[in-house]
Design an enzyme around this catalytic site. Sequence first.
Site, PDB file in Angstrom:
ATOM      1  N   GLN A 138       0.835  -1.200   0.000  1.00 17.44           N
ATOM      2  CA  GLN A 138       0.000   0.000   0.000  1.00 17.44           C
ATOM      3  C   GLN A 138       0.865   1.243   0.000  1.00 17.44           C
ATOM      4  O   GLN A 138       1.977   1.240   0.533  1.00 17.44           O
ATOM      5  CB  GLN A 138      -0.885   0.109   1.247  1.00 17.44           C
ATOM      6  N   GLU A 171      -9.068   5.465   5.304  1.00 20.96           N
ATOM      7  CA  GLU A 171      -9.043   4.627   6.491  1.00 20.96           C
ATOM      8  C   GLU A 171      -8.969   5.437   7.786  1.00 20.96           C
ATOM      9  O   GLU A 171      -8.306   6.473   7.850  1.00 20.96           O
ATOM     10  CB  GLU A 171      -7.788   3.726   6.422  1.00 20.96           C
TER      11      GLU A 171
END
Length: 266
Positions: free
Chosen positions: A119, A203
């Site tokens: 990521q 997130e």
Amino acid sequence: MLASALVSIALLATTAFAAPPSRSARMESRLARRREGAHLSRPNQRLESSSLNGGNVSHVDYSSNWSGAVLSSGAGTYKAVTASFVVPTPKAPSGGSGTYSASAWVGIDGDSCETAILQTGVDFTVDGGSVSYDAWYEWYPDYAYDFSGIPIKAGDTITVTVTASSTKAGKAVIENVTTGKTVTKSLTSSSALCEQDAEWIVEDYEEGSSLVPFANFGSVTFSGASATTSSGSVGPSGSDIIDLRQSGTVLTSVSTTSSSVTVSYV
Ligand SMILES: *[C@@H]1O[C@H](CO)[C@@H](O)[C@H](O)[C@H]1NC(C)=O
Ligand SMILES: *[C@@H]1O[C@H](CO)[C@@H](O)[C@H](O)[C@H]1NC(C)=O
Ligand SMILES: *[C@@H]1O[C@H](CO)[C@@H](O)[C@H](O)[C@H]1NC(C)=O
């Protein structure tokens, strides 16, 4: 009679075997990045059953820490994931004071694949009147590390890309779209990617043993969102949609087009 019973069983069996992993199993398997020395990771926690979105392939799920879109397919499908977004200005939620954060990133795996996740993205934090950003990369289960040399400010357009050159090697790239300047980190890991999930996520990450207070990030549109497969690029159409919900309140709204994912704080 016997024949029709067999047909029924065959249909049931086909349905059972054709179905993707259960939503519950997949949500529970979701992993998050971990910031070095600070942010910890555990599997995500599913909050509620998914609901089919009419005749669409998309599903809507609720999570306490992820919002955005996830494409899942067979192992070895996704070789790269990219998108551009304008860096938002985070705010405290109404009535809130203190420090609030959120993070926008793209990644490969971490959903139906539990062994690894590649990521890269940007954290945004507001602390009173002060806003700060960190650009980072991670190959889970290792921690996330900050990029240096890419000072980020609100309104910048950046492109974030992860590329897997093999299941155990790849790179994370963040580009300043205005200048074309990039920072790149080549990564290797003993934790193999499955290359079966591609995602565009905002997130609420974990720090210490609890989620950081979630910032009102306004809206993040991942434009030019695509995932590279061996047979070309695919957009986020048909992704599973995840909204973030905490204490019974849905905090995000997610929409997709064939080339974008928009996550809004509501
Ligand atoms: C997601 O939030 C739940 C609490 O609702 C927490 O138990 C879980 O560890 C979190 N997952 C991640 C990956 O941070
Ligand atoms: C599928 O989603 C699109 C975009 O959200 C929407 O316009 C369309 O009405 C949906 N179709 C069904 C059958 O729900
Ligand atoms: C991109 O470059 C512009 C022009 O130098 C600068 O103002 C901006 O802050 C940079 N953004 C990032 C993310 O590097």
